[in-house]
Design an enzyme around this catalytic site. Structure first.
Site, mmCIF file in Angstrom:
data_model
loop_
_atom_site.group_PDB
_atom_site.id
_atom_site.type_symbol
_atom_site.label_atom_id
_atom_site.label_comp_id
_atom_site.label_asym_id
_atom_site.label_seq_id
_atom_site.Cartn_x
_atom_site.Cartn_y
_atom_site.Cartn_z
ATOM 1 N N CYS A 114 0.892 -1.157 0.000
ATOM 2 C CA CYS A 114 0.000 0.000 0.000
ATOM 3 C C CYS A 114 0.927 1.203 0.000
ATOM 4 O O CYS A 114 1.619 1.451 0.982
ATOM 5 C CB CYS A 114 -0.893 0.022 1.237
ATOM 6 S SG CYS A 114 -1.749 1.615 1.399
ATOM 7 N N CYS A 117 -0.414 3.994 2.746
ATOM 8 C CA CYS A 117 -0.317 3.748 4.194
ATOM 9 C C CYS A 117 -0.079 2.253 4.444
ATOM 10 O O CYS A 117 1.038 1.778 4.305
ATOM 11 C CB CYS A 117 -1.546 4.271 4.920
ATOM 12 S SG CYS A 117 -3.112 3.929 4.119
ATOM 13 N N SER A 118 -1.112 1.515 4.807
ATOM 14 C CA SER A 118 -0.879 0.107 5.157
ATOM 15 C C SER A 118 -2.105 -0.749 4.862
ATOM 16 O O SER A 118 -2.361 -1.721 5.569
ATOM 17 C CB SER A 118 -0.527 0.000 6.639
ATOM 18 O OG SER A 118 -1.559 0.583 7.414
ATOM 19 N N CYS A 119 -2.890 -0.404 3.825
ATOM 20 C CA CYS A 119 -4.112 -1.156 3.522
ATOM 21 C C CYS A 119 -3.761 -2.621 3.248
ATOM 22 O O CYS A 119 -2.802 -2.928 2.537
ATOM 23 C CB CYS A 119 -4.825 -0.520 2.338
ATOM 24 S SG CYS A 119 -5.350 1.168 2.734
#
Ligand code: FE
Length: 215
Positions: A114, A117-119
């Site tokens: 991602c 961010c951190s999906c």
């Protein structure tokens, strides 16, 4: 290669720096403030984190992959609509409303990140590892995936195999259907599931070989 196997060395990727301490402190302060105002319940947050770290994790994704290896019609449904296919196995939940499963083949290797961010597809993989959230991984993977896979994860993808990088978002979250390892033809679905690691579903590793090391 995965921390799931307790005691085994962490993937090289785990060496990416931890999230910024200041950001963590800010998130903690926000949580405390919201709890103080009665808008948020810390117990609930703890329960959710515990559930995703202990009960909901890569083992659920491994069941999905094993079913796809064992059942060609399920595999087709999985590649068409991963959310619906996972739901057939009772696997569903938040951060997985729109999941897409991409299939590795002898010609194509998929890997996800991602960039924003951190999906991450929580229902099938649990919570993301720290390195997945690190800017170093997110930035370098899209710049030169072949190099990152080789140098940071020890995964050498031959030059004639195309690498596809999938950028998950809050709307669409990807995971990888790794190639079924050679020598696994006679294995049961449960045995197959044990070959599927978290990292193989992110695309930074292959599924484990039967009775052997990941590759
Ligand atoms: Fe994200």
């Amino acid at each position: 290669m995965s921390e799931r196997h307790g005691g085994a060395p962490l993937p090289v990727g785990e060496q990416y720096p931890a999230p910024d301490a200041e950001l963590e402190a800010r998130a903690w302060a926000l949580e405390s403030l919201l709890a103080e105002k009665g808008l948020l319940n810390s117990d609930l947050i703890d329960r959710i984190v515990h559930a995703y770290e202990n009960d909901i994790g890569p083992m659920l994704g491994a069941r999905v992959v094993a079913r796809a290896w064992a059942d060609a019609t399920f595999r087709e449904r999985l590649l068409k609509d991963a959310t619906a296919a996972a739901a057939e196995l009772g696997i569903a939940g938040m951060q997985g409303e729109h999941m897409v499963c991409v299939e590795n083949t002898p010609r194509v290797h998929n890997v996800m990140c991602c960039t924003l961010c951190s999906c991450y597809p929580w229902p099938v993989l649990g919570l993301p590892p720290l390195w997945y959230k690190a800017p170093a991984y997110r930035a370098s993977l899209v710049a030169d995936a072949r190099k990152v896979l080789r140098e940071d994860f020890g995964l050498d993808i031959p030059a004639d195999v195309e690498i596809r990088v999938w950028d998950s978002s809050s709307e669409i979250r990807y995971f990888v259907l790794p190639e079924r390892p050679r020598g696994s033809e006679a294995m049961s679905e449960a045995e197959l599931a044990a070959l599927v690691t978290r990292d193989s579903m992110i695309g930074v590793a292959k599924a484990s070989a039967p009775g052997g090391v990941s590759r």
